[in-house]
Scaffold this active site. Structure first.
Site, short mmCIF file in Angstrom:
data_model
loop_
_atom_site.label_atom_id
_atom_site.label_comp_id
_atom_site.label_asym_id
_atom_site.label_seq_id
_atom_site.Cartn_x
_atom_site.Cartn_y
_atom_site.Cartn_z
N ASP A 69 -9.59 -115.75 -27.79
CA ASP A 69 -8.74 -114.58 -27.64
C ASP A 69 -7.38 -115.06 -27.17
OD1 ASP A 69 -8.94 -111.50 -27.68
OD2 ASP A 69 -7.80 -111.94 -25.87
N GLN A 70 -6.35 -114.30 -27.50
CA GLN A 70 -5.00 -114.73 -27.16
C GLN A 70 -4.15 -113.55 -26.73
OE1 GLN A 70 -2.02 -115.94 -30.28
NE2 GLN A 70 -2.31 -117.94 -29.31
#
Length: 193
Positions: A69-70
């Site tokens: 995830d970013q």
């Protein structure tokens, strides 16, 4: 070797993982990605990377599952995907002459043993000073409305930058391969024999 599963529907993450010439499946996790109260960007991406991998583990009981995830952070504020032209314009105006730090959470879950390795990898983008015309021309050319920070670094977005700081350019696109290779090797899954 245990099968590999990428817990993502992102075509960008698939393109990055394809660089390693590994056989893997993709499965899109259905999770709530909302931040918790008082959760930092770093805590958020690490939690979501692990949660994505765990969500897929129900279907894949003997696999190595990659979760990622970013988020992008500018001036201590989390910057998400803009979704609209107006939001993208505002994001790029905020980034102009400034820097954005991308935090990418990476998790590798061995669903057979329950072992989880996780890490958060930062990557910093320093933006040029952008004119309104540059922003508008860029948005018309690439329409990066599903990209955190409102740009595609693998495309014309590179023209917006002054410099990049980070250990692995793949991190900026959403999957830190250097860290992932180490995690896979910790699970006796060799990328290069």
């Amino acid at each position: 070797m245990q099968p590999l599963v990428l817990a993502s529907s992102s075509p960008f993450r698939r393109q990055i993982l394809d660089k390693l010439n590994l056989n893997y499946d993709c499965s899109s996790p259905d999770i709530d990605e909302s931040p918790l109260d008082n959760e930092s960007a770093i805590e958020l991406v690490e939690r979501l990377a692990i949660t994505k991998a765990q969500a897929i583990a129900v279907e894949h009981r003997d696999a190595l599952i990659i979760g990622s995830d970013q988020v992008a952070v500018i001036n201590q504020e989390i910057v998400g995907k803009p979704h609209t032209h107006a939001n993208a314009t505002n994001q790029l105006k905020s980034a102009s002459g400034n820097k954005i730090t991308f935090y990418t959470g990476l998790a590798l879950l061995n669903s057979k043993t329950g072992t989880v390795q996780s890490e958060v990898v930062p990557f910093i983008v320093h933006f040029r000073t952008l004119s309104d015309a540059m922003i508008e021309n860029y948005l018309q050319a690439e329409q990066p409305y599903n990209c955190a920070g409102s740009f595609k670094s693998e495309g014309l977005g590179i023209a917006l930058f002054e410099k990049l700081e980070g250990d692995d350019p793949n991190t900026l696109i959403g999957l830190p391969l250097i860290r992932l290779i180490r995690m896979l090797e910790n699970e006796n899954h060799q990328v290069i024999g």
